[in-house]
Design a protein around this motif. Structure first.
Motif, PDB file in Angstrom:
ATOM      1  N   ARG A  99      39.021 -26.926-136.539  1.00 13.82           N
ATOM      2  CA  ARG A  99      38.646 -27.479-135.231  1.00 13.82           C
ATOM      3  C   ARG A  99      39.271 -26.646-134.109  1.00 13.82           C
ATOM      4  O   ARG A  99      38.607 -26.299-133.133  1.00 13.82           O
ATOM      5  N   GLN A 100      40.551 -26.326-134.251  1.00 12.88           N
ATOM      6  CA  GLN A 100      41.255 -25.560-133.229  1.00 12.88           C
ATOM      7  C   GLN A 100      40.652 -24.167-133.064  1.00 12.88           C
ATOM      8  O   GLN A 100      40.407 -23.712-131.945  1.00 12.88           O
ATOM      9  N   ARG A 101      40.391 -23.498-134.173  1.00 13.21           N
ATOM     10  CA  ARG A 101      39.831 -22.145-134.089  1.00 13.21           C
ATOM     11  C   ARG A 101      38.401 -22.154-133.570  1.00 13.21           C
ATOM     12  O   ARG A 101      37.995 -21.253-132.842  1.00 13.21           O
ATOM     13  N   THR A 102      37.640 -23.193-133.919  1.00  9.02           N
ATOM     14  CA  THR A 102      36.268 -23.304-133.411  1.00  9.02           C
ATOM     15  C   THR A 102      36.290 -23.543-131.902  1.00  9.02           C
ATOM     16  O   THR A 102      35.535 -22.929-131.151  1.00  9.02           O
ATOM     17  N   ARG A 103      37.170 -24.425-131.457  1.00  6.80           N
ATOM     18  CA  ARG A 103      37.305 -24.697-130.021  1.00  6.80           C
ATOM     19  C   ARG A 103      37.677 -23.411-129.279  1.00  6.80           C
ATOM     20  O   ARG A 103      37.102 -23.109-128.231  1.00  6.80           O
ATOM     21  N   PHE A 104      38.617 -22.670-129.826  1.00  2.00           N
ATOM     22  CA  PHE A 104      39.013 -21.411-129.194  1.00  2.00           C
ATOM     23  C   PHE A 104      37.825 -20.471-129.079  1.00  2.00           C
ATOM     24  O   PHE A 104      37.582 -19.873-128.030  1.00  2.00           O
ATOM     25  N   TRP A 105      37.076 -20.322-130.163  1.00  2.00           N
ATOM     26  CA  TRP A 105      35.954 -19.378-130.187  1.00  2.00           C
ATOM     27  C   TRP A 105      34.914 -19.709-129.117  1.00  2.00           C
ATOM     28  O   TRP A 105      34.427 -18.847-128.403  1.00  2.00           O
ATOM     29  N   PHE A 106      34.589 -20.985-128.987  1.00  2.00           N
ATOM     30  CA  PHE A 106      33.509 -21.374-128.081  1.00  2.00           C
ATOM     31  C   PHE A 106      33.946 -21.658-126.646  1.00  2.00           C
ATOM     32  O   PHE A 106      33.132 -21.556-125.728  1.00  2.00           O
ATOM     33  N   TYR A 107      35.202 -22.012-126.440  1.00  2.00           N
ATOM     34  CA  TYR A 107      35.591 -22.455-125.108  1.00  2.00           C
ATOM     35  C   TYR A 107      36.727 -21.675-124.461  1.00  2.00           C
ATOM     36  O   TYR A 107      36.864 -21.711-123.245  1.00  2.00           O
ATOM     37  N   GLU A 108      37.562 -20.999-125.226  1.00  2.00           N
ATOM     38  CA  GLU A 108      38.766 -20.442-124.635  1.00  2.00           C
ATOM     39  C   GLU A 108      38.861 -18.918-124.683  1.00  2.00           C
ATOM     40  O   GLU A 108      39.764 -18.357-124.105  1.00  2.00           O
ATOM     41  N   ARG A 109      37.991 -18.276-125.356  1.00  2.00           N
ATOM     42  CA  ARG A 109      38.134 -16.813-125.453  1.00  2.00           C
ATOM     43  C   ARG A 109      37.487 -16.098-124.337  1.00  2.00           C
ATOM     44  O   ARG A 109      36.917 -16.312-123.473  1.00  2.00           O
TER      45      ARG A 109
END
Length: 72
Positions: A62-72
């Motif tokens: 969940r954390q890595r998916t959130r990073f990929w789509f919203y924080e990078r």
């Protein structure tokens, strides 16, 4: 070659065999390890541990998916 065509895609190998294959590409410098989301179990019914594996890696996925789509 196909992964090179979609250089901005998140790669999600399903199962340990696929994860090992993708890791070889990362180790060889063929793809960026930041685009690989390792930890998803293979969805096959023959994989008796898939539910446990998913629960075990759920927070990290969940954390890595959130990073990929919203924080990078």
């Amino acid at each position: 070659p196909e992964l090179g065509e979609v250089g901005n895609a998140l790669v999600i190998p399903l199962g340990s065999a696929a994860a090992r294959a993708v890791q070889r590409l990362v180790d060889a410098g063929r793809i960026d390890g930041a685009r690989v989301l390792v930890g998803f179990p293979h969805p096959s019914g023959a994989n008796r541990h898939r539910v446990r594996q998913f629960k075990e890696f759920r927070a990290e996925l969940r954390q890595r998916t959130r990073f990929w789509f919203y924080e990078r």
